[in-house]
Write a protein that holds these residues in place. Structure first.
Motif, PDB file in Angstrom:
ATOM      1  N   THR A  28      -4.278   8.896   6.972  1.00  0.00           N
ATOM      2  CA  THR A  28      -3.736   8.721   8.320  1.00  0.00           C
ATOM      3  C   THR A  28      -3.535  10.047   9.047  1.00  0.00           C
ATOM      4  O   THR A  28      -3.059  10.047  10.184  1.00  0.00           O
ATOM      5  CB  THR A  28      -2.383   7.977   8.255  1.00  0.00           C
ATOM      6  OG1 THR A  28      -1.465   8.736   7.468  1.00  0.00           O
ATOM      7  CG2 THR A  28      -2.543   6.590   7.676  1.00  0.00           C
ATOM      8  N   LYS A  29      -3.850  11.147   8.400  1.00  0.00           N
ATOM      9  CA  LYS A  29      -3.688  12.498   8.955  1.00  0.00           C
ATOM     10  C   LYS A  29      -2.247  12.748   9.391  1.00  0.00           C
ATOM     11  O   LYS A  29      -1.982  13.326  10.432  1.00  0.00           O
ATOM     12  CB  LYS A  29      -4.661  12.739  10.104  1.00  0.00           C
ATOM     13  CG  LYS A  29      -6.102  12.688   9.668  1.00  0.00           C
ATOM     14  CD  LYS A  29      -7.032  12.972  10.793  1.00  0.00           C
ATOM     15  CE  LYS A  29      -8.460  12.888  10.268  1.00  0.00           C
ATOM     16  NZ  LYS A  29      -9.431  13.165  11.313  1.00  0.00           N
ATOM     17  N   ASP A  30      -1.318  12.314   8.543  1.00  0.00           N
ATOM     18  CA  ASP A  30       0.108  12.463   8.798  1.00  0.00           C
ATOM     19  C   ASP A  30       0.550  13.830   8.274  1.00  0.00           C
ATOM     20  O   ASP A  30       0.832  14.009   7.089  1.00  0.00           O
ATOM     21  CB  ASP A  30       0.877  11.337   8.101  1.00  0.00           C
ATOM     22  CG  ASP A  30       2.351  11.338   8.403  1.00  0.00           C
ATOM     23  OD1 ASP A  30       2.833  12.306   9.031  1.00  0.00           O
ATOM     24  OD2 ASP A  30       3.032  10.379   8.007  1.00  0.00           O
ATOM     25  N   ILE A  31       0.632  14.794   9.170  1.00  0.00           N
ATOM     26  CA  ILE A  31       0.935  16.179   8.795  1.00  0.00           C
ATOM     27  C   ILE A  31       2.336  16.296   8.204  1.00  0.00           C
ATOM     28  O   ILE A  31       2.556  17.054   7.254  1.00  0.00           O
ATOM     29  CB  ILE A  31       0.758  17.112  10.002  1.00  0.00           C
ATOM     30  CG1 ILE A  31      -0.724  17.163  10.379  1.00  0.00           C
ATOM     31  CG2 ILE A  31       1.277  18.504   9.703  1.00  0.00           C
ATOM     32  CD1 ILE A  31      -1.035  17.957  11.609  1.00  0.00           C
ATOM     33  N   LYS A  32       3.284  15.522   8.726  1.00  0.00           N
ATOM     34  CA  LYS A  32       4.667  15.594   8.241  1.00  0.00           C
ATOM     35  C   LYS A  32       4.739  15.173   6.767  1.00  0.00           C
ATOM     36  O   LYS A  32       5.382  15.846   5.957  1.00  0.00           O
ATOM     37  CB  LYS A  32       5.553  14.681   9.088  1.00  0.00           C
ATOM     38  CG  LYS A  32       7.023  14.904   8.903  1.00  0.00           C
ATOM     39  CD  LYS A  32       7.834  13.985   9.794  1.00  0.00           C
ATOM     40  CE  LYS A  32       8.115  14.693  11.100  1.00  0.00           C
ATOM     41  NZ  LYS A  32       9.044  13.943  11.958  1.00  0.00           N
TER      42      LYS A  32
ATOM     43  N   ILE B 269       1.236   9.172  -2.078  1.00  0.00           N
ATOM     44  CA  ILE B 269       1.712   9.693  -0.794  1.00  0.00           C
ATOM     45  C   ILE B 269       0.660  10.620  -0.184  1.00  0.00           C
ATOM     46  O   ILE B 269       0.353  10.535   1.012  1.00  0.00           O
ATOM     47  CB  ILE B 269       3.058  10.442  -0.955  1.00  0.00           C
ATOM     48  CG1 ILE B 269       4.166   9.471  -1.350  1.00  0.00           C
ATOM     49  CG2 ILE B 269       3.431  11.210   0.305  1.00  0.00           C
ATOM     50  CD1 ILE B 269       4.506   8.439  -0.299  1.00  0.00           C
ATOM     51  N   PHE B 270       0.085  11.487  -1.012  1.00  0.00           N
ATOM     52  CA  PHE B 270      -0.949  12.402  -0.516  1.00  0.00           C
ATOM     53  C   PHE B 270      -2.145  11.624   0.025  1.00  0.00           C
ATOM     54  O   PHE B 270      -2.632  11.898   1.119  1.00  0.00           O
ATOM     55  CB  PHE B 270      -1.415  13.364  -1.616  1.00  0.00           C
ATOM     56  CG  PHE B 270      -2.662  14.103  -1.239  1.00  0.00           C
ATOM     57  CD1 PHE B 270      -2.613  15.146  -0.334  1.00  0.00           C
ATOM     58  CD2 PHE B 270      -3.886  13.733  -1.760  1.00  0.00           C
ATOM     59  CE1 PHE B 270      -3.768  15.822   0.043  1.00  0.00           C
ATOM     60  CE2 PHE B 270      -5.040  14.396  -1.390  1.00  0.00           C
ATOM     61  CZ  PHE B 270      -4.983  15.440  -0.489  1.00  0.00           C
ATOM     62  N   SER B 271      -2.617  10.638  -0.731  1.00  0.00           N
ATOM     63  CA  SER B 271      -3.808   9.899  -0.297  1.00  0.00           C
ATOM     64  C   SER B 271      -3.551   9.141   1.000  1.00  0.00           C
ATOM     65  O   SER B 271      -4.404   9.124   1.891  1.00  0.00           O
ATOM     66  CB  SER B 271      -4.280   8.951  -1.401  1.00  0.00           C
ATOM     67  OG  SER B 271      -3.373   7.883  -1.565  1.00  0.00           O
ATOM     68  N   GLN B 272      -2.378   8.535   1.126  1.00  0.00           N
ATOM     69  CA  GLN B 272      -2.067   7.799   2.352  1.00  0.00           C
ATOM     70  C   GLN B 272      -1.902   8.754   3.534  1.00  0.00           C
ATOM     71  O   GLN B 272      -2.380   8.465   4.638  1.00  0.00           O
ATOM     72  CB  GLN B 272      -0.787   6.970   2.158  1.00  0.00           C
ATOM     73  CG  GLN B 272      -0.937   5.826   1.190  1.00  0.00           C
ATOM     74  CD  GLN B 272      -2.019   4.855   1.623  1.00  0.00           C
ATOM     75  OE1 GLN B 272      -2.059   4.408   2.760  1.00  0.00           O
ATOM     76  NE2 GLN B 272      -2.923   4.544   0.711  1.00  0.00           N
ATOM     77  N   ALA B 273      -1.241   9.871   3.311  1.00  0.00           N
ATOM     78  CA  ALA B 273      -1.039  10.842   4.390  1.00  0.00           C
ATOM     79  C   ALA B 273      -2.362  11.473   4.821  1.00  0.00           C
ATOM     80  O   ALA B 273      -2.584  11.710   6.015  1.00  0.00           O
ATOM     81  CB  ALA B 273      -0.054  11.916   3.951  1.00  0.00           C
ATOM     82  N   ALA B 274      -3.246  11.730   3.875  1.00  0.00           N
ATOM     83  CA  ALA B 274      -4.551  12.308   4.211  1.00  0.00           C
ATOM     84  C   ALA B 274      -5.394  11.292   4.992  1.00  0.00           C
ATOM     85  O   ALA B 274      -6.107  11.667   5.932  1.00  0.00           O
ATOM     86  CB  ALA B 274      -5.276  12.742   2.950  1.00  0.00           C
TER      87      ALA B 274
ATOM     88  N   THR C 181       0.502  -3.346  -5.895  1.00  0.00           N
ATOM     89  CA  THR C 181       1.181  -3.968  -4.756  1.00  0.00           C
ATOM     90  C   THR C 181       0.994  -3.117  -3.506  1.00  0.00           C
ATOM     91  O   THR C 181       0.733  -3.650  -2.411  1.00  0.00           O
ATOM     92  CB  THR C 181       2.686  -4.150  -5.058  1.00  0.00           C
ATOM     93  OG1 THR C 181       2.833  -4.933  -6.237  1.00  0.00           O
ATOM     94  CG2 THR C 181       3.404  -4.816  -3.910  1.00  0.00           C
ATOM     95  N   LEU C 182       1.116  -1.806  -3.658  1.00  0.00           N
ATOM     96  CA  LEU C 182       0.951  -0.902  -2.513  1.00  0.00           C
ATOM     97  C   LEU C 182      -0.485  -0.898  -1.981  1.00  0.00           C
ATOM     98  O   LEU C 182      -0.699  -0.678  -0.790  1.00  0.00           O
ATOM     99  CB  LEU C 182       1.376   0.508  -2.886  1.00  0.00           C
ATOM    100  CG  LEU C 182       2.882   0.718  -2.991  1.00  0.00           C
ATOM    101  CD1 LEU C 182       3.196   2.058  -3.629  1.00  0.00           C
ATOM    102  CD2 LEU C 182       3.529   0.607  -1.624  1.00  0.00           C
ATOM    103  N   GLN C 183      -1.443  -1.126  -2.842  1.00  0.00           N
ATOM    104  CA  GLN C 183      -2.824  -1.188  -2.377  1.00  0.00           C
ATOM    105  C   GLN C 183      -3.035  -2.403  -1.472  1.00  0.00           C
ATOM    106  O   GLN C 183      -3.809  -2.347  -0.524  1.00  0.00           O
ATOM    107  CB  GLN C 183      -3.786  -1.227  -3.555  1.00  0.00           C
ATOM    108  CG  GLN C 183      -3.926   0.104  -4.241  1.00  0.00           C
ATOM    109  CD  GLN C 183      -4.833   0.047  -5.456  1.00  0.00           C
ATOM    110  OE1 GLN C 183      -5.105  -1.022  -5.990  1.00  0.00           O
ATOM    111  NE2 GLN C 183      -5.278   1.204  -5.897  1.00  0.00           N
ATOM    112  N   ASN C 184      -2.333  -3.484  -1.761  1.00  0.00           N
ATOM    113  CA  ASN C 184      -2.434  -4.681  -0.929  1.00  0.00           C
ATOM    114  C   ASN C 184      -1.545  -4.583   0.314  1.00  0.00           C
ATOM    115  O   ASN C 184      -1.893  -5.109   1.358  1.00  0.00           O
ATOM    116  CB  ASN C 184      -2.051  -5.934  -1.731  1.00  0.00           C
ATOM    117  CG  ASN C 184      -3.052  -6.226  -2.819  1.00  0.00           C
ATOM    118  OD1 ASN C 184      -4.230  -5.914  -2.689  1.00  0.00           O
ATOM    119  ND2 ASN C 184      -2.592  -6.816  -3.907  1.00  0.00           N
ATOM    120  N   ASN C 185      -0.385  -3.949   0.163  1.00  0.00           N
ATOM    121  CA  ASN C 185       0.567  -3.833   1.267  1.00  0.00           C
ATOM    122  C   ASN C 185       1.174  -2.430   1.265  1.00  0.00           C
ATOM    123  O   ASN C 185       2.186  -2.196   0.612  1.00  0.00           O
ATOM    124  CB  ASN C 185       1.662  -4.898   1.127  1.00  0.00           C
ATOM    125  CG  ASN C 185       2.653  -4.849   2.252  1.00  0.00           C
ATOM    126  OD1 ASN C 185       2.460  -4.158   3.240  1.00  0.00           O
ATOM    127  ND2 ASN C 185       3.743  -5.574   2.093  1.00  0.00           N
TER     128      ASN C 185
END
Length: 192
Positions: free
Chosen positions: A105-109, A98-103, A72-76
């Motif tokens: 989008t380069k979301d440092i927080k 969380i790591f893959s999405q943050a990496a 589900t998260l892969q689609n949305n």
């Protein structure tokens, strides 16, 4: 002689039957003596089987729920309900997501939040990724040679060719980064 043989045969048969009856009585007396232990062992084995089967079913159910949440998260990626289901049913997979999405989008927080993970690999990867985004080399167990390469590059940009060479010398010749290290080493020669 045949009557004597028949009598002998009957006697041996009776003594064999007698021995069977005797062992049956011994078995019965042992059973009476250890009845509680025997039934306790049978009950414990049965309980172990039931608990193991139940635990396996619960674990399988959690894995299926986590996998469905990940799909589900892969689609949305903004589906907060799926994210909470993933975190509840498979915390390790949640950290990887969380790591893959943050990496991406380069979301440092968010990367910094995952850098405190109990999973050493995820923690190391997130610390390294934060350092790479901020262009600050950090110590990494997984990316040691890549850190040496980055540090050497920073030293070359700063003009300190000796430090750069010493960092490049730390990269193993069998490493997949050895070619890049040699190219950077050539640039130190050019820089003189």
């Amino acid at each position: 002689m045949s009557i004597k043989d028949d009598v002998k045969y009957v006697k041996t048969e009776l003594s064999g039957d007698e021995k069977v009856l005797e062992s049956a009585f011994k078995l019965e007396s042992l059973y009476k003596k250890y009845k509680i232990v025997v039934w306790g062992a049978v009950g414990a084995a049965l309980l172990f089987f039931v608990v193991t089967t139940g635990w396996s079913a619960v674990r399988q159910s959690k894995l299926e729920a986590a996998n469905q949440a990940l799909l589900t998260l892969q689609n949305n990626p903004n589906d907060t309900e799926a994210l909470s289901v993933l975190k509840e049913n498979n915390p390790a997979l949640h950290e990887v997501y969380i790591f893959s999405q943050a990496a991406k989008t380069k979301d440092i927080k968010r990367l910094a939040g995952v850098s405190d993970s109990k999973n050493d690999i995820i923690a190391d990867m997130s610390r390294y990724t934060v350092g790479a985004i901020e262009k600050k080399p950090v110590d990494s167990k997984l990316y040691t040679e890549l850190v040496y390469l980055e540090e050497a590059y920073i030293e070359i940009k700063a003009g300190d060719m000796e430090k750069a060479k010493s960092k490049l010398a730390l990269i193993d010749g069998r490493s997949s980064l050895s070619m890049l290290a040699k190219l950077l080493e050539h640039s130190t020669l050019k820089g003189k």
